[in-house]
Enzyme design. Sequence first.
Site, mmCIF file in Angstrom:
data_model
loop_
_atom_site.group_PDB
_atom_site.id
_atom_site.type_symbol
_atom_site.label_atom_id
_atom_site.label_comp_id
_atom_site.label_asym_id
_atom_site.label_seq_id
_atom_site.Cartn_x
_atom_site.Cartn_y
_atom_site.Cartn_z
ATOM 1 N N LYS A 66 0.811 -1.226 0.000
ATOM 2 C CA LYS A 66 0.000 0.000 0.000
ATOM 3 C C LYS A 66 0.846 1.278 0.000
ATOM 4 C CE LYS A 66 -3.991 -2.072 2.285
ATOM 5 N NZ LYS A 66 -5.026 -1.932 3.308
ATOM 6 N N ALA A 128 -0.068 1.466 15.742
ATOM 7 C CA ALA A 128 0.462 2.685 15.134
ATOM 8 C C ALA A 128 1.178 2.368 13.824
ATOM 9 C CB ALA A 128 1.405 3.383 16.110
ATOM 10 N N GLY A 130 0.660 0.860 9.599
ATOM 11 C CA GLY A 130 -0.075 1.331 8.423
ATOM 12 C C GLY A 130 -1.581 1.219 8.575
ATOM 13 N N ARG A 156 6.136 5.176 18.332
ATOM 14 C CA ARG A 156 5.424 5.116 17.037
ATOM 15 C C ARG A 156 4.053 5.796 17.157
ATOM 16 N NH1 ARG A 156 5.044 -0.500 14.045
ATOM 17 N NH2 ARG A 156 4.885 0.778 12.170
HETATM 18 P P1 ATR Z 1 0.183 -2.789 9.681
HETATM 19 O O1 ATR Z 1 0.494 -2.160 8.379
HETATM 20 O O2 ATR Z 1 -0.676 -4.023 9.601
HETATM 21 O O3 ATR Z 1 -0.336 -1.831 10.684
HETATM 22 P P2 ATR Z 1 2.775 -2.751 10.979
HETATM 23 O O4 ATR Z 1 3.150 -1.437 10.418
HETATM 24 O O5 ATR Z 1 3.790 -3.843 11.058
HETATM 25 O O6 ATR Z 1 1.578 -3.415 10.181
HETATM 26 O O7 ATR Z 1 2.153 -2.504 12.426
HETATM 27 C C1 ATR Z 1 1.718 -3.549 13.231
HETATM 28 C C2 ATR Z 1 1.099 -2.955 14.470
HETATM 29 O O8 ATR Z 1 0.647 -4.015 15.328
HETATM 30 C C3 ATR Z 1 2.045 -2.127 15.316
HETATM 31 O O9 ATR Z 1 1.306 -1.122 15.978
HETATM 32 C C4 ATR Z 1 2.584 -3.180 16.307
HETATM 33 O O10 ATR Z 1 3.105 -2.627 17.493
HETATM 34 P P3 ATR Z 1 4.652 -2.093 17.514
HETATM 35 O O11 ATR Z 1 4.648 -0.785 16.781
HETATM 36 O O12 ATR Z 1 4.963 -1.943 18.952
HETATM 37 O O13 ATR Z 1 5.447 -3.167 16.836
HETATM 38 C C5 ATR Z 1 1.314 -3.910 16.590
HETATM 39 N N1 ATR Z 1 1.510 -5.265 17.135
HETATM 40 C C6 ATR Z 1 1.910 -6.369 16.475
HETATM 41 N N2 ATR Z 1 1.920 -7.438 17.293
HETATM 42 C C7 ATR Z 1 1.512 -7.001 18.518
HETATM 43 C C8 ATR Z 1 1.302 -7.632 19.785
HETATM 44 N N3 ATR Z 1 1.532 -8.937 19.953
HETATM 45 N N4 ATR Z 1 0.864 -6.877 20.797
HETATM 46 C C9 ATR Z 1 0.623 -5.547 20.636
HETATM 47 N N5 ATR Z 1 0.792 -4.895 19.463
HETATM 48 C C10 ATR Z 1 1.242 -5.614 18.409
#
Ligand code: ATR
Length: 272
Positions: A66, A128, A130, A156
């Site tokens: 995206k 936080a 995408g 973030r």
């Molecule tokens: P997307 O584009 O799907 O948002 P991303 O940019 O990798 O993918 O972001 C994933 C989000 O899920 C982030 O906010 C991540 O938290 P961090 O910024 O701290 O990495 C969050 N996330 C993923 N696994 C998590 C978990 N087990 N518990 C809490 N937050 C999680």
Amino acid sequence: MTDRYGVVGHPVAHSKSPFIHAKFAAQTSQDLVYEAIHVQPGGFAAAVEAFRAGGGRGLNVTLPFKQEAFVRSQTVSDRARRAGAVNTLSFDDERVRGDNTDGVGLVRDLVSNLGIEIRSLRVLLIGAGGAARGVLGPLLDEGPSELVVANRTVSRAESLCHAFSGQGTVRSAGFDALEGSAFDLVINATSAELSGEVPPVPESALARDAVVYDMMYAATATAFVRWGQSAGARLAADGLGMLVEQAAESFFIWRGTRPETLPVLKAVRESL
Ligand code: ATR
């Protein structure tokens, strides 16, 4: 002539978009086909160009492309610019046009399908990345009384809020700071579900009669939906309605006609 559309992603085989758009096309008597196109990382630009050169009219873009779709679009809508991401490409003009229908898809599912008046609610957005960024602007436009972005990595959330600071009142928080805060609407925009996890939101962060919404969906209740149910939410919904609503907005961009979404949502639910 049959017009061609599709969705590009990695992975994309399990995408429900071909099913949804086929239903929209049948319902509105539009002559089109819509296919899932798998693209390897690094192959996005070539795949889009090949589709366009072959007469394709438009593409949906899903993970992980995206942001790249945004960069490669020659003109972008305001909502795509705010999201920093494009999920809908149109090839009808000379220039590739990028739009983003994710945020409006979420808001329509909440407001029209689930009957939630976001204006004046205290809203918590979790995540936080995408996915969170894509919906933050349209959520702010609804005028919640409070909008907090909580994320595991607080920095973030801070930079996301900073990017939207001119567009409404939004502030960042870590999960610990949410104890006892009483949100009316809690939206999960994290990818925690993919590892079978639930972000550590304290149950005391839910107000009485709170609504919990998971932007992910699955054949059975997602871990976050189950968390909401056990935490006493009045309603805990998954993101299948958002998927159908964002698809409907893409369909409208391409075809100028709005399909009815509720029968399609019912059909796609039954197909899971
Ligand atoms: P997307 O584009 O799907 O948002 P991303 O940019 O990798 O993918 O972001 C994933 C989000 O899920 C982030 O906010 C991540 O938290 P961090 O910024 O701290 O990495 C969050 N996330 C993923 N696994 C998590 C978990 N087990 N518990 C809490 N937050 C999680």
